[in-house]
Write a protein that holds these residues in place. Structure first.
Motif, PDB file in Angstrom:
ATOM      1  N   ALA A  35     -18.444 -19.935 -59.207  1.00 60.55           N
ATOM      2  CA  ALA A  35     -17.022 -19.617 -59.385  1.00 60.55           C
ATOM      3  C   ALA A  35     -16.807 -18.728 -60.604  1.00 60.55           C
ATOM      4  CB  ALA A  35     -16.220 -20.906 -59.498  1.00 60.55           C
ATOM      5  N   THR A  36     -17.526 -17.627 -60.643  1.00 59.39           N
ATOM      6  CA  THR A  36     -17.304 -16.654 -61.714  1.00 59.39           C
ATOM      7  C   THR A  36     -16.090 -15.808 -61.347  1.00 59.39           C
ATOM      8  OG1 THR A  36     -18.863 -15.231 -60.549  1.00 59.39           O
ATOM      9  CG2 THR A  36     -19.727 -16.468 -62.407  1.00 59.39           C
ATOM     10  N   LYS A  37     -15.622 -15.008 -62.294  1.00 62.85           N
ATOM     11  CA  LYS A  37     -14.513 -14.111 -61.972  1.00 62.85           C
ATOM     12  C   LYS A  37     -15.032 -12.901 -61.207  1.00 62.85           C
ATOM     13  CE  LYS A  37     -11.696 -14.922 -66.128  1.00 62.85           C
ATOM     14  NZ  LYS A  37     -12.744 -15.116 -67.165  1.00 62.85           N
ATOM     15  N   THR A  38     -16.237 -12.461 -61.547  1.00 59.29           N
ATOM     16  CA  THR A  38     -16.738 -11.221 -60.971  1.00 59.29           C
ATOM     17  C   THR A  38     -18.081 -11.443 -60.279  1.00 59.29           C
ATOM     18  OG1 THR A  38     -17.959 -10.546 -62.952  1.00 59.29           O
ATOM     19  CG2 THR A  38     -15.636  -9.924 -62.844  1.00 59.29           C
ATOM     20  N   LYS A  39     -18.537 -10.403 -59.599  1.00 56.52           N
ATOM     21  CA  LYS A  39     -19.784 -10.484 -58.828  1.00 56.52           C
ATOM     22  C   LYS A  39     -21.013 -10.619 -59.735  1.00 56.52           C
ATOM     23  CE  LYS A  39     -17.944  -8.114 -54.744  1.00 56.52           C
ATOM     24  NZ  LYS A  39     -18.129  -7.033 -53.755  1.00 56.52           N
ATOM     25  N   MET A  40     -22.157 -10.799 -59.091  1.00 56.09           N
ATOM     26  CA  MET A  40     -23.391 -11.054 -59.838  1.00 56.09           C
ATOM     27  C   MET A  40     -23.833  -9.852 -60.664  1.00 56.09           C
ATOM     28  SD  MET A  40     -25.727 -13.355 -60.398  1.00 56.09           S
ATOM     29  CE  MET A  40     -26.925 -13.055 -61.690  1.00 56.09           C
ATOM     30  N   PHE A  41     -23.716  -8.658 -60.075  1.00 57.06           N
ATOM     31  CA  PHE A  41     -24.279  -7.490 -60.760  1.00 57.06           C
ATOM     32  C   PHE A  41     -23.273  -6.373 -61.016  1.00 57.06           C
ATOM     33  CE2 PHE A  41     -27.985  -9.399 -58.502  1.00 57.06           C
ATOM     34  CZ  PHE A  41     -28.678  -9.807 -59.631  1.00 57.06           C
ATOM     35  N   CYS A  42     -21.988  -6.615 -60.734  1.00 59.67           N
ATOM     36  CA  CYS A  42     -20.965  -5.602 -61.025  1.00 59.67           C
ATOM     37  C   CYS A  42     -19.650  -6.303 -61.337  1.00 59.67           C
ATOM     38  CB  CYS A  42     -20.799  -4.636 -59.850  1.00 59.67           C
ATOM     39  SG  CYS A  42     -20.138  -5.421 -58.358  1.00 59.67           S
ATOM     40  N   GLY A  43     -18.667  -5.526 -61.796  1.00 60.14           N
ATOM     41  CA  GLY A  43     -17.421  -6.113 -62.263  1.00 60.14           C
ATOM     42  C   GLY A  43     -16.356  -6.288 -61.197  1.00 60.14           C
ATOM     43  N   CYS A  44     -16.724  -6.183 -59.910  1.00 58.07           N
ATOM     44  CA  CYS A  44     -15.735  -6.409 -58.853  1.00 58.07           C
ATOM     45  C   CYS A  44     -15.332  -7.877 -58.829  1.00 58.07           C
ATOM     46  CB  CYS A  44     -16.309  -6.020 -57.491  1.00 58.07           C
ATOM     47  SG  CYS A  44     -16.461  -4.248 -57.278  1.00 58.07           S
ATOM     48  N   GLU A  45     -14.040  -8.112 -58.603  1.00 55.35           N
ATOM     49  CA  GLU A  45     -13.552  -9.484 -58.592  1.00 55.35           C
ATOM     50  C   GLU A  45     -13.995 -10.238 -57.345  1.00 55.35           C
ATOM     51  OE1 GLU A  45      -9.474 -10.755 -59.947  1.00 55.35           O
ATOM     52  OE2 GLU A  45      -9.278  -8.567 -60.070  1.00 55.35           O
ATOM     53  N   LEU A  46     -14.221 -11.540 -57.501  1.00 56.49           N
ATOM     54  CA  LEU A  46     -14.503 -12.396 -56.346  1.00 56.49           C
ATOM     55  C   LEU A  46     -13.177 -12.789 -55.711  1.00 56.49           C
ATOM     56  CD1 LEU A  46     -17.243 -14.879 -57.564  1.00 56.49           C
ATOM     57  CD2 LEU A  46     -17.480 -12.651 -56.487  1.00 56.49           C
ATOM     58  N   SER A  47     -13.208 -12.997 -54.420  1.00 53.41           N
ATOM     59  CA  SER A  47     -11.977 -13.355 -53.732  1.00 53.41           C
ATOM     60  C   SER A  47     -12.344 -14.065 -52.453  1.00 53.41           C
ATOM     61  CB  SER A  47     -11.202 -12.095 -53.368  1.00 53.41           C
ATOM     62  OG  SER A  47     -11.950 -11.341 -52.430  1.00 53.41           O
ATOM     63  N   PHE A  48     -11.369 -14.691 -51.836  1.00 51.08           N
ATOM     64  CA  PHE A  48     -11.583 -15.222 -50.492  1.00 51.08           C
ATOM     65  C   PHE A  48     -10.331 -14.937 -49.690  1.00 51.08           C
ATOM     66  CE2 PHE A  48     -11.364 -18.352 -47.145  1.00 51.08           C
ATOM     67  CZ  PHE A  48     -12.633 -18.258 -46.602  1.00 51.08           C
ATOM     68  N   GLY A  49     -10.508 -14.358 -48.525  1.00 56.08           N
ATOM     69  CA  GLY A  49      -9.375 -14.154 -47.634  1.00 56.08           C
ATOM     70  C   GLY A  49      -8.560 -12.894 -47.907  1.00 56.08           C
ATOM     71  N   ASP A  50      -9.048 -12.010 -48.793  1.00 54.93           N
ATOM     72  CA  ASP A  50      -8.331 -10.759 -49.020  1.00 54.93           C
ATOM     73  C   ASP A  50      -8.584  -9.767 -47.883  1.00 54.93           C
ATOM     74  OD1 ASP A  50      -7.196 -11.598 -51.322  1.00 54.93           O
ATOM     75  OD2 ASP A  50      -8.492 -10.471 -52.687  1.00 54.93           O
ATOM     76  N   GLU A  51      -7.817  -8.682 -47.883  1.00 51.35           N
ATOM     77  CA  GLU A  51      -8.062  -7.591 -46.938  1.00 51.35           C
ATOM     78  C   GLU A  51      -9.501  -7.107 -47.115  1.00 51.35           C
ATOM     79  OE1 GLU A  51      -5.790  -5.973 -44.682  1.00 51.35           O
ATOM     80  OE2 GLU A  51      -4.901  -7.948 -45.050  1.00 51.35           O
TER      81      GLU A  51
END
Lengths: 476, 95
Positions: A17-33
């Motif tokens: 449950a981090t804010k961003t991905k493992m190797f880049c700064g893209c945000e984690l999300s569930f159910g987005d477009e």
């Protein structure tokens, strides 16, 4: 033929449950477009460099500490090579021979290892396009691609499907309480695969295993493993041999289908990831991971069992830390009352009363203070009120809180102390139920319930059940 | 020594289509690489740590802070067949 023994190991993928991905700064999300959280790194554009998320490393170390794993002084990432549209680089960054967490243990099950890796993208199969027969297509959404994962692999220490499901629950609860993952199986933030084989009981050798995938609930995990064990037992007992394969569990039909994979599909040609330098946890990081651990379910269960609680009750409390905290406050306020009795009130009567009143939240959110609940239990224990009256008082407390003694007074629920009055009521109840009396005389003790029930109705539950029973027996 | 079948196997894993001539070349070149590794294997490497990385760096990490992602239309711009905001690809089962 010797009886066949089941041998089960689990592989659990935990999305961190981090804010961003493992190797880049893209945000984690569930159910987005689809494809709103992508960048050149997680889309694998040429020339980009991955940089690990330090919070993911911290979470992995916490998981390692919770599972009593040996932490590698130096671990490295590898490339796991395969072609599939969910992996734009044509490899997954994972760990291979030197994972961050080595051998450990949770409860009765040994942990083989736990390593860091990145999740694949999500694919939706859309079937035929219409133009050419057999030309199915898939839509790829890279929002999930690159999500940090910890994969936990157990030793094959589990011996039946129910045990596997129960242990998986314990693991999920442990991870949840660490606060490092949402552990939501339906949303896929916790995914459990099972390696299943059978062997003659007592044998040390492992039989050929099959791998079960896609069991997105503990119930399905149990059902899937049961079904596969039954299949393997039948096969082996009729002289056949188990083929190593991957099986996909279909929750709708409960059946397992083989995912026919080409032989070379598992030839991943791992090699060290040249774009990532080794992870060398510092003493401080390791200490921080150990010190960040809350009291975990396994330790809590053991402590509660020592206090005299039954395993099931201890487990119920250990999987709900807030209610467990409430219970401990009740124990403190209820000095002299057995913790076992108090635990039964918290997880039994109080939980039921909250459900009955459709109150949201658990005991800790209720209007009943721990000292008031302890006071109520003491009234019942000292037989000042009957158990049935205790539940009535509890129902009133759930609605408006308050001092149980005052509620007892207000509602006139004090136990009948005038045994002459109670005797008269019992006699009347027996006279009103001659059939039941006859049955009891004939040895049918269940029939006593009808008379006890009549007495309780008459006394509005203020009579002591034990006393009523005694009086009935006396008067037969 | 690398066999012809091994070259074909590795080529298939890498989705490479090799001409007959290239297969012959690869048998020689890959064998040469393995012979070289064998020679290294024969050295006395007692006390030498295996090398996985040639740069002396450790723990290069970044804080867990979100950075802007690409607008979806930019992300999908190089896709030959975008559909519903996603990358449309031939179904891998059809392969």
């Amino acid at each position: 033929m010797a009886e066949l023994e089941a041998v089960i190991g689990l592989e659990i993928h935990v999305q961190l449950a981090t804010k961003t991905k493992m190797f880049c700064g893209c945000e984690l999300s569930f159910g987005d477009e689809p494809n709103v959280h992508t960048c050149p790194v997680c889309l694998a554009h040429p020339g980009v460099l991955p940089v690990p998320n330090e919070q993911a490393i911290r979470y992995a170390l916490q998981i390692g500490a919770a599972l009593n794993c040996e932490i590698a002084p130096r671990s490295i990432f590898h490339r796991k090579n395969y072609f599939y549209p969910d992996s734009p680089k044509a490899y997954q960054i994972s760990q291979y021979d030197i994972p961050i967490c080595g051998a450990g243990r949770l409860g009765d099950v040994r942990i083989h290892r736990a390593h860091l890796e990145e999740d694949a993208a999500k694919m939706i199969h859309v079937g035929e396009s219409g133009r050419i027969h057999g030309s199915g297509a898939s839509l790829v959404d890279f929002n999930r691609g690159g999500t940090p994962l910890v994969e936990i692999v157990t030793e094959p220490d589990l011996r039946d499907a129910a045990e596997a499901a129960q242990w998986a629950r314990l693991l999920r609860e442990t991870i949840r309480q660490l606060g490092v993952s949402d552990v939501n199986m339906e949303e896929g933030s916790l995914r459990v695969d099972a390696n299943v084989s059978v062997r003659p009981a007592g044998s040390e050798e492992l039989g050929t295993k099959t791998e079960l995938k896609n069991m997105n609930s503990f119930r399905f995990l149990q059902r899937g493993v049961e079904a596969e064990l039954a299949r393997q037992r039948e096969l082996v007992e009729s002289g056949g041999t188990v083929e190593q394969e991957t099986l996909h569990f279909d929750p709708a039909s409960g059946s397992l289908t083989s995912l026919r994979s080409k032989e070379e599909a598992h030839d991943y040609r791992y090699f060290p990831e040249p774009d990532l330098v080794p992870l060398v946890p510092s003493e401080e990081q390791l200490r921080e991971a150990r010190e960040s651990l809350p009291e975990l379910p396994v330790a809590r269960i053991a402590r509660y069992q020592e206090m005299g609680l039954a395993y099931d009750v201890a487990l119920t409390l250990a999987t709900d830390p807030r209610t467990a905290g409430y219970f401990e406050n009740v124990v403190e306020a209820g000095e002299g009352i057995e913790p076992r009795v108090l635990a039964n009130w918290v997880t039994g009567e109080l939980a039921a009363a909250l459900r009955q009143a459709e109150v949201d939240g658990g005991a800790a959110d209720s209007r009943i203070s721990p000292p008031d609940l302890a006071k109520l239990v003491r009234l019942v224990q000292e037989k000042k009120i009957s158990h049935g009256s205790g539940k009535k008082v509890l129902a009133a407390m759930v609605k408006g809180g308050g001092d149980p003694e005052k509620i007892v007074e207000r509602e006139g629920l004090a136990q009948m102390s005038d045994s002459g009055e109670l005797e008269a009521i019992v006699e009347k109840a027996m006279a009103d139920n001659p059939d039941a009396v006859e049955k009891i005389r004939e040895g049918n003790n269940k029939a006593i319930g009808a008379i006890v029930g009549a007495v309780m109705r008459e006394t509005k539950g203020r009579a002591d059940g034990g006393e009523v029973n005694r009086l009935i027996q006396e008067k037969l | 020594m690398i066999e012809r079948d091994q070259v074909l196997h590795v080529a298939r894993l890498a989705r490479l289509s090799l001409s007959e001539e290239e297969v012959e070349t690869m048998v020689g070149e890959l064998s040469g690489i393995l012979e070289h590794v064998d020679r290294i294997g024969n050295l006395d490497l007692e006390g030498v740590e295996p090398t996985s990385h040639v740069i002396a760096l450790e723990n290069v990490l970044r804080p867990d802070e979100p950075r802007p992602s690409l607008p979806p239309d930019v992300a999908l711009a190089p896709a030959p067949e975008p559909q519903d905001g996603a990358f449309r690809v031939p179904s891998p089962q059809a392969e």
